[in-house]
Design a protein around this motif. Sequence first.
Motif, PDB file in Angstrom:
ATOM      1  N   CYS A 196      42.164  -5.357  55.891  1.00  0.00           N
ATOM      2  CA  CYS A 196      42.119  -6.208  57.095  1.00  0.00           C
ATOM      3  C   CYS A 196      41.988  -5.315  58.334  1.00  0.00           C
ATOM      4  N   VAL A 197      41.056  -5.644  59.219  1.00  0.00           N
ATOM      5  CA  VAL A 197      40.856  -4.803  60.422  1.00  0.00           C
ATOM      6  C   VAL A 197      42.014  -4.985  61.411  1.00  0.00           C
ATOM      7  N   SER A 198      42.732  -6.100  61.271  1.00  0.00           N
ATOM      8  CA  SER A 198      43.843  -6.327  62.232  1.00  0.00           C
ATOM      9  C   SER A 198      45.111  -5.617  61.796  1.00  0.00           C
ATOM     10  N   CYS A 199      45.448  -5.734  60.500  1.00  0.00           N
ATOM     11  CA  CYS A 199      46.776  -5.195  60.125  1.00  0.00           C
ATOM     12  C   CYS A 199      46.714  -4.227  58.954  1.00  0.00           C
ATOM     13  N   GLY A 200      45.484  -4.068  58.390  1.00  0.00           N
ATOM     14  CA  GLY A 200      45.389  -3.112  57.283  1.00  0.00           C
ATOM     15  C   GLY A 200      45.783  -3.683  55.932  1.00  0.00           C
ATOM     16  N   GLY A 201      46.184  -4.976  55.941  1.00  0.00           N
ATOM     17  CA  GLY A 201      46.557  -5.591  54.655  1.00  0.00           C
ATOM     18  C   GLY A 201      45.332  -5.789  53.777  1.00  0.00           C
ATOM     19  N   LEU A 202      45.563  -6.177  52.499  1.00  0.00           N
ATOM     20  CA  LEU A 202      44.438  -6.401  51.575  1.00  0.00           C
ATOM     21  C   LEU A 202      43.740  -7.718  51.923  1.00  0.00           C
ATOM     22  N   VAL A 203      42.420  -7.718  51.827  1.00  0.00           N
ATOM     23  CA  VAL A 203      41.662  -8.962  51.995  1.00  0.00           C
ATOM     24  C   VAL A 203      41.491  -9.617  50.633  1.00  0.00           C
ATOM     25  N   ARG A 204      41.710 -10.950  50.600  1.00  0.00           N
ATOM     26  CA  ARG A 204      41.602 -11.712  49.336  1.00  0.00           C
ATOM     27  C   ARG A 204      40.485 -12.730  49.453  1.00  0.00           C
ATOM     28  N   PRO A 205      39.974 -13.225  48.303  1.00  0.00           N
ATOM     29  CA  PRO A 205      38.972 -14.298  48.362  1.00  0.00           C
ATOM     30  C   PRO A 205      39.575 -15.550  48.999  1.00  0.00           C
ATOM     31  N   ARG A 228      23.953 -25.424  52.509  1.00  0.00           N
ATOM     32  CA  ARG A 228      22.566 -24.933  52.588  1.00  0.00           C
ATOM     33  C   ARG A 228      21.546 -26.052  52.336  1.00  0.00           C
ATOM     34  N   ALA A 229      22.019 -27.171  51.737  1.00  0.00           N
ATOM     35  CA  ALA A 229      21.122 -28.320  51.532  1.00  0.00           C
ATOM     36  C   ALA A 229      21.187 -29.271  52.725  1.00  0.00           C
ATOM     37  N   GLY A 230      22.105 -29.011  53.671  1.00  0.00           N
ATOM     38  CA  GLY A 230      22.166 -29.850  54.864  1.00  0.00           C
ATOM     39  C   GLY A 230      23.450 -30.644  55.009  1.00  0.00           C
ATOM     40  N   SER A 231      24.378 -30.520  54.043  1.00  0.00           N
ATOM     41  CA  SER A 231      25.658 -31.261  54.177  1.00  0.00           C
ATOM     42  C   SER A 231      26.630 -30.375  54.949  1.00  0.00           C
ATOM     43  N   ALA A 232      26.485 -30.386  56.286  1.00  0.00           N
ATOM     44  CA  ALA A 232      27.211 -29.414  57.118  1.00  0.00           C
ATOM     45  C   ALA A 232      28.721 -29.605  57.064  1.00  0.00           C
ATOM     46  N   GLY A 233      29.179 -30.839  57.036  1.00  0.00           N
ATOM     47  CA  GLY A 233      30.630 -31.062  57.152  1.00  0.00           C
ATOM     48  C   GLY A 233      31.353 -31.153  55.815  1.00  0.00           C
ATOM     49  N   THR A 234      30.839 -30.468  54.801  1.00  0.00           N
ATOM     50  CA  THR A 234      31.442 -30.593  53.460  1.00  0.00           C
ATOM     51  C   THR A 234      32.909 -30.183  53.469  1.00  0.00           C
ATOM     52  N   VAL A 235      33.748 -30.982  52.839  1.00  0.00           N
ATOM     53  CA  VAL A 235      35.192 -30.710  52.746  1.00  0.00           C
ATOM     54  C   VAL A 235      35.443 -29.905  51.470  1.00  0.00           C
ATOM     55  N   HIS A 236      35.960 -28.673  51.633  1.00  0.00           N
ATOM     56  CA  HIS A 236      36.186 -27.797  50.464  1.00  0.00           C
ATOM     57  C   HIS A 236      37.648 -27.870  50.042  1.00  0.00           C
ATOM     58  N   LEU A 237      37.922 -28.543  48.938  1.00  0.00           N
ATOM     59  CA  LEU A 237      39.308 -28.674  48.468  1.00  0.00           C
ATOM     60  C   LEU A 237      39.824 -27.370  47.854  1.00  0.00           C
ATOM     61  N   HIS A 238      38.919 -26.556  47.310  1.00  0.00           N
ATOM     62  CA  HIS A 238      39.354 -25.315  46.643  1.00  0.00           C
ATOM     63  C   HIS A 238      38.923 -24.073  47.403  1.00  0.00           C
ATOM     64  N   GLY A 239      38.656 -24.230  48.707  1.00  0.00           N
ATOM     65  CA  GLY A 239      38.293 -23.077  49.532  1.00  0.00           C
ATOM     66  C   GLY A 239      36.838 -22.683  49.342  1.00  0.00           C
ATOM     67  N   SER A 240      36.544 -21.449  49.732  1.00  0.00           N
ATOM     68  CA  SER A 240      35.149 -20.998  49.739  1.00  0.00           C
ATOM     69  C   SER A 240      35.071 -19.504  49.453  1.00  0.00           C
ATOM     70  N   LEU A 241      34.002 -19.134  48.740  1.00  0.00           N
ATOM     71  CA  LEU A 241      33.741 -17.698  48.487  1.00  0.00           C
ATOM     72  C   LEU A 241      33.373 -16.985  49.781  1.00  0.00           C
ATOM     73  N   PHE A 242      33.080 -17.773  50.835  1.00  0.00           N
ATOM     74  CA  PHE A 242      32.548 -17.188  52.068  1.00  0.00           C
ATOM     75  C   PHE A 242      33.590 -17.165  53.189  1.00  0.00           C
ATOM     76  N   ALA A 243      34.862 -17.289  52.782  1.00  0.00           N
ATOM     77  CA  ALA A 243      35.926 -17.298  53.805  1.00  0.00           C
ATOM     78  C   ALA A 243      37.084 -16.393  53.391  1.00  0.00           C
ATOM     79  N   PRO A 244      36.836 -15.085  53.148  1.00  0.00           N
ATOM     80  CA  PRO A 244      37.944 -14.206  52.757  1.00  0.00           C
ATOM     81  C   PRO A 244      38.959 -14.089  53.890  1.00  0.00           C
ATOM     82  N   ARG A 245      40.205 -13.769  53.521  1.00  0.00           N
ATOM     83  CA  ARG A 245      41.233 -13.632  54.570  1.00  0.00           C
ATOM     84  C   ARG A 245      42.245 -12.587  54.156  1.00  0.00           C
ATOM     85  N   CYS A 246      43.014 -12.149  55.132  1.00  0.00           N
ATOM     86  CA  CYS A 246      44.018 -11.108  54.855  1.00  0.00           C
ATOM     87  C   CYS A 246      45.224 -11.718  54.151  1.00  0.00           C
ATOM     88  N   VAL A 247      45.694 -11.026  53.120  1.00  0.00           N
ATOM     89  CA  VAL A 247      46.871 -11.487  52.378  1.00  0.00           C
ATOM     90  C   VAL A 247      48.110 -11.462  53.285  1.00  0.00           C
TER      91      VAL A 247
END
Length: 251
Positions: free
Chosen positions: A154-163, A109-128
């Motif tokens: 999960c809309v694809s398989c119904g599994g739980l979504v995790r952070p 949000r400050a402009g560093s678009a290509g930031t490398v996230h070593l510990h993931g992101s709160l904004f990228a949940p995924r299906c377990v």
Amino acid sequence: MEHLREAAKLLAQAQRVAVFTGAGISAESGVPTFRDALTGLWERFDAQSLATPQAFHEDPDLVWGWYEWRRHRVGIARPNAGHDAVAAIETHAPHTTVITQNVDDLHERAGSAGTVHLHGSLFAPRCVVCEKPAALPEPTGEPDGGRRLPPPACVSCGGLVRPGVVWFGEALPEAALETACRAAAGCDVLLTIGTSGLVYPAAEIPRLAARSGAAVIQVNPRPTPLDRIAAVNLHGPAARSLPDLVAATWS
Ligand code: APR
């Protein structure tokens, strides 16, 4: 002032820069760090009860509710002058790689678009189950730090979504770690900002840079184990020290 001049000289001469950040850079945006007394997140929540695959398996509503509370805290926060200064460094030094342990989106949000996230992101949940990315649920008002919230299905398989964050005991995303190691091994200067330098393998990044011959500049109001590998220690808050460093280097 002497330390600032030394750091500015190193940064001005650098062809390739790596920036490595931790929770401290977001502290002045009101996002709690992990280990600072009183405000530290882990002071109020037991890491093992929240940030492990086992915890999510045993109590998905508690773990999901806690991360939604953290995402809410980030959503109402704004990038601070420290994040802005990192983005300014990228404009002055084109070969800069921003690497973060943080799971917030304040660098972006400050402009560093290509930031490398070593510990993931709160904004990228995924299906377990199927690992597919999942949509972020609409905010449900101000979740408090301890309220249980059922994770979406999960809309694809119904599994739980995790952070989409890396939990204790989990491997770091391979591509992110590889990019970070390449940047650390190839830079002339590595800025380590707002990290206690205690959690591996991420904490290896500044040490790899130092071993590869880079000058390490640390920005942290308190001493850390990284003090001894730093060529310069700027003992101050990121939102002040970093703008001072950019001004001393490029104006
Ligand atoms: N400016 C710069 N540094 C600051 C500021 C500030 N305003 N306020 C605090 N700090 C420093 C503290 O002195 C401390 O050294 O930020 C550091 C925060 O350390 P931690 O809370 O341990 O956070 P971090 O190093 O990012 O933790 C690494 O541990 O729990 C895991 O996954 C989690 O990514 C996290 C990892």
